[in-house]
Motif scaffolding. Structure first.
Motif, PDB file in Angstrom:
ATOM      1  N   TYR A   5       0.540  -1.176  -0.114  1.00 41.38           N
ATOM      2  CA  TYR A   5       0.093  -0.361  -0.375  1.00 41.38           C
ATOM      3  C   TYR A   5       0.915   1.684  -0.318  1.00 41.38           C
ATOM      4  O   TYR A   5       0.546   2.569  -0.791  1.00 41.38           O
ATOM      5  CB  TYR A   5      -0.765   0.236   0.984  1.00 41.38           C
ATOM      6  CG  TYR A   5      -1.954  -0.417   0.870  1.00 41.38           C
ATOM      7  CD1 TYR A   5      -2.721  -0.591   0.290  1.00 41.38           C
ATOM      8  CD2 TYR A   5      -2.045  -2.160   1.832  1.00 41.38           C
ATOM      9  CE1 TYR A   5      -4.529  -1.910  -0.746  1.00 41.38           C
ATOM     10  CE2 TYR A   5      -3.466  -2.950   2.196  1.00 41.38           C
ATOM     11  CZ  TYR A   5      -4.548  -2.695   0.367  1.00 41.38           C
ATOM     12  OH  TYR A   5      -5.585  -3.687   0.489  1.00 41.38           O
ATOM     13  N   TYR A  53       0.400   4.322  -2.651  1.00 41.52           N
ATOM     14  CA  TYR A  53       0.399   5.676  -2.319  1.00 41.52           C
ATOM     15  C   TYR A  53       1.402   6.196  -2.813  1.00 41.52           C
ATOM     16  O   TYR A  53       0.780   7.442  -3.414  1.00 41.52           O
ATOM     17  CB  TYR A  53      -0.021   5.677  -1.082  1.00 41.52           C
ATOM     18  CG  TYR A  53      -1.256   4.481  -0.227  1.00 41.52           C
ATOM     19  CD1 TYR A  53      -2.647   4.787  -0.894  1.00 41.52           C
ATOM     20  CD2 TYR A  53      -0.820   4.077   0.966  1.00 41.52           C
ATOM     21  CE1 TYR A  53      -3.280   3.979  -0.520  1.00 41.52           C
ATOM     22  CE2 TYR A  53      -1.930   3.804   1.530  1.00 41.52           C
ATOM     23  CZ  TYR A  53      -3.185   3.341   0.665  1.00 41.52           C
ATOM     24  OH  TYR A  53      -4.405   2.852   0.998  1.00 41.52           O
ATOM     25  N   MET A  64      -2.394  11.054  -0.413  1.00 39.74           N
ATOM     26  CA  MET A  64      -1.356  10.445  -0.737  1.00 39.74           C
ATOM     27  C   MET A  64       0.442  10.163   0.006  1.00 39.74           C
ATOM     28  O   MET A  64       0.335   9.410  -0.066  1.00 39.74           O
ATOM     29  CB  MET A  64      -1.848  10.228  -2.602  1.00 39.74           C
ATOM     30  CG  MET A  64      -3.199   9.840  -2.904  1.00 39.74           C
ATOM     31  SD  MET A  64      -2.948   8.053  -2.140  1.00 39.74           S
ATOM     32  CE  MET A  64      -4.905   7.593  -3.509  1.00 39.74           C
ATOM     33  N   ALA A  74       1.589   7.389   1.943  1.00 35.83           N
ATOM     34  CA  ALA A  74       2.738   6.487   1.756  1.00 35.83           C
ATOM     35  C   ALA A  74       3.732   6.878   3.115  1.00 35.83           C
ATOM     36  O   ALA A  74       3.985   5.446   2.720  1.00 35.83           O
ATOM     37  CB  ALA A  74       3.395   6.867   0.229  1.00 35.83           C
TER      38      ALA A  74
END
Length: 155
Positions: free
Chosen positions: A111, A115, A142, A146
């Motif tokens: 993920y 991201y 985002m 991240a």
């Protein structure tokens, strides 16, 4: 004469029996070497993925501030290079099996890389659209997601 034949037969049998053990030791050493090279490649790509925005910061800042136009070849080259680097490094993290020591962080790795790729693309789109505030806001969300995932992963 029979003793010599029996001796050679015994030696040949002993030699043949020891070959699989020798081969296994060499195979294990080769597997360890390959695994450590793969782990290094994984960690290199992991670092690269999450460092891309920092690595391209000066260029991106000059485009977002309007110092350099987004109509130039330099923008096209920077944009394409950033997209390529993102696809290679972040895509690698999402597509290969992580090292054993990171097995518990699989979700954060996948993920976080996703991201990061999305953040990079949203930032490019924001700059390309005259610093669109909505796209920039999405980029920030985002990028934060991240970094939150990346911060959980032990280095």
């Amino acid at each position: 004469m029979k003793k010599i034949i029996i001796f050679f037969f015994t030696m040949a049998l002993a030699f043949t029996a020891s070959l699989p053990a020798l081969a296994q030791t060499e195979s294990e050493e080769m597997d360890t070497d390959i695994q450590s090279e793969d782990n290094q490649e994984y960690y290199d790509n992991l670092y690269q993925c999450f460092a891309l925005l920092d690595l391209y910061k000066d260029d991106l800042d000059s485009f977002s501030s309007g110092e350099i136009s987004t109509l130039t070849q330099k923008w096209k080259d920077t944009r394409n290079n950033l997209r390529w680097d993102s696809a290679v490094s972040c895509g690698y993290i999402m597509s290969v099996i992580e090292p054993d020591e990171l097995r518990d962080y699989e979700s954060e790795l996948v993920y976080g890389s996703y991201y990061q790729m999305a953040a990079i693309e949203l930032y490019i789109l924001s700059i390309n659209n005259n610093n669109d505030p909505t796209l920039y806001s999405l980029y920030q969300q985002m990028a934060e997601a991240a970094q939150n995932n990346y911060s959980i992963i032990p280095k």
